[in-house]
Write a protein that holds these residues in place. Structure first.
Motif: not given
Length: 145
Positions: A103-119
């Protein structure tokens, strides 16, 4: 082949309980056919105005094997790790579907979410709007006489 026992750090017991349960049911086929999704291990924090979730998913191709989605305040991470059929010995790796919803916390925005994968670590960064500081308002209690 090593017969040394596996030692794990203490912390969350849920994945360890699942391991014990599957081992106990292994002679009967385990419970994998019933519950084909494994729990992803995650950690989360708030850093520099972002809610950051890190998921431990080694050995996958992030472009093909991972799906990150947000729906109604829920962040879901799904991954699939396929087993290479090589009979070279014993394996304690987990294969199949992995999933975790937080569950996302209060104030979390669903725009401009970034996902990266490393190691072997998937990092999802969710921007948060700055929340106004809550002010406690004192309410006068009136006498009913």
């Amino acid at each position: 082949m090593s017969l040394l026992p596996v030692h794990r750090r203490t912390g969350t017991t849920l994945p360890d309980l699942e391991d014990m349960w599957n081992a106990a049911l292994m002679p009967f086929g385990g419970w994998a056919p019933t519950f084909e999704t494994h729990l992803l291990r995650v950690e989360d924090t708030v850093e520099d105005g972002h809610y950051v979730v890190r998921a431990e998913i080694p050995g996958i191709d992030p472009a093909k094997d991972v799906e990150v989605s947000v729906h109604e305040g829920q962040l879901t991470i799904k991954a699939e790790r396929t087993e290479k059929k090589e009979e070279k010995g014993r394996s304690e790796f987990r294969y199949g579907s992995f999933e975790r919803t937080v569950t996302l916390p209060a104030g979390a925005q669903d725009k401009d979410i970034d996902a990266t994968y490393a190691k072997g670590i998937l990092t999802v960064s969710v921007p948060m709007e700055e929340q106004p500081k809550e002010v406690t308002k004192k309410i006068e209690v009136k006498s009913g006489d």
